[in-house]
Design a protein around this motif. Sequence first.
Motif, PDB file in Angstrom:
ATOM      1  N   LYS A   1       0.831  -1.192   0.000  1.00  0.00           N
ATOM      2  CA  LYS A   1       0.000   0.000   0.000  1.00  0.00           C
ATOM      3  C   LYS A   1       0.872   1.251   0.000  1.00  0.00           C
ATOM      4  N   ILE A   2       0.527   2.211  -0.856  1.00  0.00           N
ATOM      5  CA  ILE A   2       1.293   3.447  -1.025  1.00  0.00           C
ATOM      6  C   ILE A   2       0.662   4.553  -0.185  1.00  0.00           C
ATOM      7  N   SER A   3       1.509   5.346   0.462  1.00  0.00           N
ATOM      8  CA  SER A   3       0.985   6.532   1.129  1.00  0.00           C
ATOM      9  C   SER A   3       1.676   7.770   0.562  1.00  0.00           C
ATOM     10  N   ASP A   4       2.549   8.433   1.325  1.00  0.00           N
ATOM     11  CA  ASP A   4       3.047   9.734   0.887  1.00  0.00           C
ATOM     12  C   ASP A   4       4.525   9.710   0.506  1.00  0.00           C
ATOM     13  N   SER A   5       4.937  10.747  -0.216  1.00  0.00           N
ATOM     14  CA  SER A   5       6.318  10.884  -0.676  1.00  0.00           C
ATOM     15  C   SER A   5       6.947  12.155  -0.118  1.00  0.00           C
ATOM     16  N   ARG A   6       8.260  12.159  -0.081  1.00  0.00           N
ATOM     17  CA  ARG A   6       9.030  13.261   0.473  1.00  0.00           C
ATOM     18  C   ARG A   6      10.162  13.641  -0.490  1.00  0.00           C
ATOM     19  N   MET A   7      10.691  14.869  -0.304  1.00  0.00           N
ATOM     20  CA  MET A   7      11.890  15.296  -1.018  1.00  0.00           C
ATOM     21  C   MET A   7      12.857  15.893  -0.019  1.00  0.00           C
ATOM     22  N   GLY A   8      14.122  15.571  -0.160  1.00  0.00           N
ATOM     23  CA  GLY A   8      15.142  16.120   0.718  1.00  0.00           C
ATOM     24  C   GLY A   8      16.305  16.681  -0.078  1.00  0.00           C
ATOM     25  N   ILE A   9      17.095  17.521   0.594  1.00  0.00           N
ATOM     26  CA  ILE A   9      18.302  18.096  -0.006  1.00  0.00           C
ATOM     27  C   ILE A   9      19.461  17.922   0.965  1.00  0.00           C
ATOM     28  N   ILE A  10      20.574  17.408   0.452  1.00  0.00           N
ATOM     29  CA  ILE A  10      21.817  17.305   1.216  1.00  0.00           C
ATOM     30  C   ILE A  10      22.810  18.280   0.582  1.00  0.00           C
ATOM     31  N   LYS A  11      23.261  19.256   1.353  1.00  0.00           N
ATOM     32  CA  LYS A  11      24.192  20.255   0.838  1.00  0.00           C
ATOM     33  C   LYS A  11      25.634  19.805   1.070  1.00  0.00           C
ATOM     34  N   ASN A  12      26.574  20.396   0.315  1.00  0.00           N
ATOM     35  CA  ASN A  12      27.974  19.943   0.342  1.00  0.00           C
ATOM     36  C   ASN A  12      28.010  18.421   0.167  1.00  0.00           C
ATOM     37  N   ALA A  13      27.285  17.964  -0.848  1.00  0.00           N
ATOM     38  CA  ALA A  13      27.002  16.541  -0.988  1.00  0.00           C
ATOM     39  C   ALA A  13      28.244  15.693  -1.242  1.00  0.00           C
ATOM     40  N   THR A  14      29.195  16.200  -2.014  1.00  0.00           N
ATOM     41  CA  THR A  14      30.361  15.395  -2.362  1.00  0.00           C
ATOM     42  C   THR A  14      31.104  14.927  -1.125  1.00  0.00           C
ATOM     43  N   ALA A  15      31.223  15.813  -0.140  1.00  0.00           N
ATOM     44  CA  ALA A  15      31.872  15.441   1.111  1.00  0.00           C
ATOM     45  C   ALA A  15      30.924  14.691   2.030  1.00  0.00           C
ATOM     46  N   ALA A  16      29.654  15.079   2.027  1.00  0.00           N
ATOM     47  CA  ALA A  16      28.689  14.504   2.976  1.00  0.00           C
ATOM     48  C   ALA A  16      28.508  13.005   2.781  1.00  0.00           C
ATOM     49  N   VAL A  17      28.453  12.545   1.532  1.00  0.00           N
ATOM     50  CA  VAL A  17      28.182  11.124   1.290  1.00  0.00           C
ATOM     51  C   VAL A  17      29.399  10.244   1.543  1.00  0.00           C
ATOM     52  N   LYS A  18      30.536  10.865   1.826  1.00  0.00           N
ATOM     53  CA  LYS A  18      31.733  10.090   2.174  1.00  0.00           C
ATOM     54  C   LYS A  18      31.816   9.823   3.671  1.00  0.00           C
ATOM     55  N   GLN A  19      30.850  10.338   4.429  1.00  0.00           N
ATOM     56  CA  GLN A  19      30.793  10.083   5.864  1.00  0.00           C
ATOM     57  C   GLN A  19      30.059   8.768   6.114  1.00  0.00           C
ATOM     58  N   SER A  20      30.010   8.348   7.364  1.00  0.00           N
ATOM     59  CA  SER A  20      29.304   7.106   7.692  1.00  0.00           C
ATOM     60  C   SER A  20      27.796   7.293   7.744  1.00  0.00           C
ATOM     61  N   THR A  21      27.356   8.497   8.092  1.00  0.00           N
ATOM     62  CA  THR A  21      25.931   8.822   8.104  1.00  0.00           C
ATOM     63  C   THR A  21      25.730  10.221   7.536  1.00  0.00           C
ATOM     64  N   VAL A  22      24.531  10.454   7.035  1.00  0.00           N
ATOM     65  CA  VAL A  22      24.202  11.768   6.507  1.00  0.00           C
ATOM     66  C   VAL A  22      22.726  12.027   6.766  1.00  0.00           C
ATOM     67  N   ARG A  23      22.387  13.303   6.952  1.00  0.00           N
ATOM     68  CA  ARG A  23      21.010  13.715   7.178  1.00  0.00           C
ATOM     69  C   ARG A  23      20.675  14.859   6.227  1.00  0.00           C
ATOM     70  N   PRO A  24      19.444  14.951   5.792  1.00  0.00           N
ATOM     71  CA  PRO A  24      19.082  16.044   4.878  1.00  0.00           C
ATOM     72  C   PRO A  24      19.134  17.395   5.574  1.00  0.00           C
ATOM     73  N   ASP A  25      19.552  18.397   4.829  1.00  0.00           N
ATOM     74  CA  ASP A  25      19.540  19.768   5.328  1.00  0.00           C
ATOM     75  C   ASP A  25      18.163  20.400   5.165  1.00  0.00           C
ATOM     76  N   GLU A  26      17.408  19.937   4.179  1.00  0.00           N
ATOM     77  CA  GLU A  26      16.040  20.403   3.988  1.00  0.00           C
ATOM     78  C   GLU A  26      15.159  19.201   3.673  1.00  0.00           C
ATOM     79  N   TRP A  27      13.890  19.303   4.069  1.00  0.00           N
ATOM     80  CA  TRP A  27      12.980  18.154   4.006  1.00  0.00           C
ATOM     81  C   TRP A  27      11.585  18.663   3.681  1.00  0.00           C
ATOM     82  N   PHE A  28      10.961  18.096   2.667  1.00  0.00           N
ATOM     83  CA  PHE A  28       9.675  18.574   2.195  1.00  0.00           C
ATOM     84  C   PHE A  28       8.647  17.445   2.188  1.00  0.00           C
TER      85      PHE A  28
END
Length: 303
Positions: free
Chosen positions: A229-256
């Motif tokens: 069953k489908i409910s809702d969708s979200r959009m997020g933004i991760i800034k300084n992404a090139t460095a951020a995704v090289k970490q062990s964890t990352v969180r969105p800077d903005e969330w819609f």
Amino acid sequence: MKPVRRQKIQTITMVLTLQHHQHFPGIPSASGLAFYNGHYYIVGDDATKLFILNADLTLNNRLPVPGAESNGEQPRIPKKIKKDWESLSIIKAANKTALMALGSGSLAPHRNAALLYFPDTGAMEIKDLTAFYETLKLEADLNIEAATELGEALLLGNRGHLGKPENLLILSAVQEIWKPVSGTHICHLHLPEEPGFSGISGLAWHPEKDWLFFTTSKEETTNVYDDGKISDSRMGIIKNATAAVKQSTVRPDEWFKLEEVHPVFNSQKIESICVRELADTMEIMLVADNDDGGSHIFRLAAG
């Protein structure tokens, strides 16, 4: 495994406005979206064609996907044998620009594949990803639902589910992942806390800003194969992404929460995203597949 506790985001600096939305009954199961040289490209997870749209969303062409001929005139390939093309990204292959769709890897051997389309020549071919995916399976319950180029690297989004509620960003230093890959880096994507599990569904990198845009959707399934069953969708933004995704964890800077952007997003299963700069705004395009045989496209302006 206990669900990861996710942080709350207090401030949103970007405003999204819905500009246009359109249903396409003739484009089945949209799951990958990309923009190149004035055209949008859409691939469906079970579709027999690669669809090309003009910038105004009129149909330009539909190209047969290799291997789909055995399906006859049917526009959709049966679930048990489909390649499950779940993403579409622009890469360099053999020093040429290519659009690459990736199978999800959730059912071998059918879904261990990459589809390459070279828009400048019209050539199309399928590559075997078994070796690469078998390595990833040592680290994850494999379900590749998203991908984007990240400079010369390739970033994959592995979708979790209710049985294993974690989303992973998998960074490969090379884009030609059908060739030997020396190593990958896995980053855990932690999302804001809210009811239900939201699984990653789309990725798009904005190179000038170095922002990573991503989409997620909620679906009540406990494994990588079954729909729910489908409910809702979200959009997020991760800034300084090139460095951020090289970490062990990352969180969105903005969330819609997209249903708060416009009610038309209620119960839409957003599958993919692409982003481009226009003269006076940033355009964000989304596609949805609600398992009804057609597809829905949304055009957003961001400011």
